[in-house]
Design a protein around this motif. Sequence first.
Motif, short mmCIF file in Angstrom:
data_model
loop_
_atom_site.label_atom_id
_atom_site.label_comp_id
_atom_site.label_asym_id
_atom_site.label_seq_id
_atom_site.Cartn_x
_atom_site.Cartn_y
_atom_site.Cartn_z
N GLN A 126 0.83 -1.20 0.00
CA GLN A 126 0.00 0.00 0.00
C GLN A 126 0.86 1.25 0.00
O GLN A 126 0.58 2.21 -0.74
CB GLN A 126 -0.93 -0.05 1.21
CG GLN A 126 -1.87 1.11 1.32
CD GLN A 126 -1.39 2.16 2.33
OE1 GLN A 126 -0.58 1.89 3.20
NE2 GLN A 126 -1.90 3.34 2.17
N ILE B 54 2.51 1.67 -3.51
CA ILE B 54 1.56 2.13 -4.52
C ILE B 54 1.21 3.60 -4.29
O ILE B 54 1.14 4.40 -5.23
CB ILE B 54 0.31 1.24 -4.53
CG1 ILE B 54 0.67 -0.14 -5.08
CG2 ILE B 54 -0.81 1.86 -5.34
CD1 ILE B 54 -0.43 -1.15 -4.97
N PHE C 187 -1.54 2.38 -8.72
CA PHE C 187 -1.10 1.04 -9.10
C PHE C 187 -0.48 1.01 -10.48
O PHE C 187 0.54 0.37 -10.71
CB PHE C 187 -2.28 0.07 -9.02
CG PHE C 187 -1.88 -1.37 -9.20
CD1 PHE C 187 -1.24 -2.04 -8.19
CD2 PHE C 187 -2.15 -2.03 -10.38
CE1 PHE C 187 -0.86 -3.36 -8.34
CE2 PHE C 187 -1.79 -3.34 -10.55
CZ PHE C 187 -1.14 -4.02 -9.53
N ARG C 188 -1.08 1.72 -11.41
CA ARG C 188 -0.55 1.73 -12.78
C ARG C 188 0.82 2.41 -12.83
O ARG C 188 1.72 1.95 -13.53
CB ARG C 188 -1.53 2.43 -13.71
CG ARG C 188 -1.13 2.34 -15.16
CD ARG C 188 -2.22 2.84 -16.05
NE ARG C 188 -3.37 1.92 -15.93
CZ ARG C 188 -4.54 2.15 -16.46
NH1 ARG C 188 -4.77 3.26 -17.12
NH2 ARG C 188 -5.52 1.28 -16.32
N SER D 52 2.99 2.48 -10.47
CA SER D 52 4.01 1.70 -9.76
C SER D 52 4.77 0.78 -10.69
O SER D 52 5.88 0.35 -10.38
CB SER D 52 3.38 0.90 -8.62
OG SER D 52 2.50 -0.09 -9.13
N THR E 84 7.46 -3.70 -7.11
CA THR E 84 6.08 -4.15 -6.98
C THR E 84 5.99 -5.67 -7.00
O THR E 84 5.29 -6.26 -6.18
CB THR E 84 5.21 -3.56 -8.11
OG1 THR E 84 5.35 -2.14 -8.12
CG2 THR E 84 3.76 -3.93 -7.94
#
Length: 80
Positions: free
Chosen positions: A39, A42, A48-49, A51, A61
């Motif tokens: 978490q 990110i 998320f994208r 990362s 990741t």
Amino acid sequence: MPGSLILLLVVAPSFFAHTLRDSWVGVVICLLIGCYLLQQHIRASGGFRNSFTESNGISNTVGIILLLVYPVWALVLHFV
């Protein structure tokens, strides 16, 4: 440093290692630490994208996700 803090720093790792090793409580703690690290990674990379688009974001990741694989697998084997 106060004496109690030094005692805590010296004794506590041994206490936790011997009482929580190979128990489901230790696995849950490991899972919580892995979730927290994922978490934070990110969030620090902006989503998320994002990362996966940083210079070493893919390896970070994937490494953190692999940290989550062991506790989940250990919990599955413990309860099956």
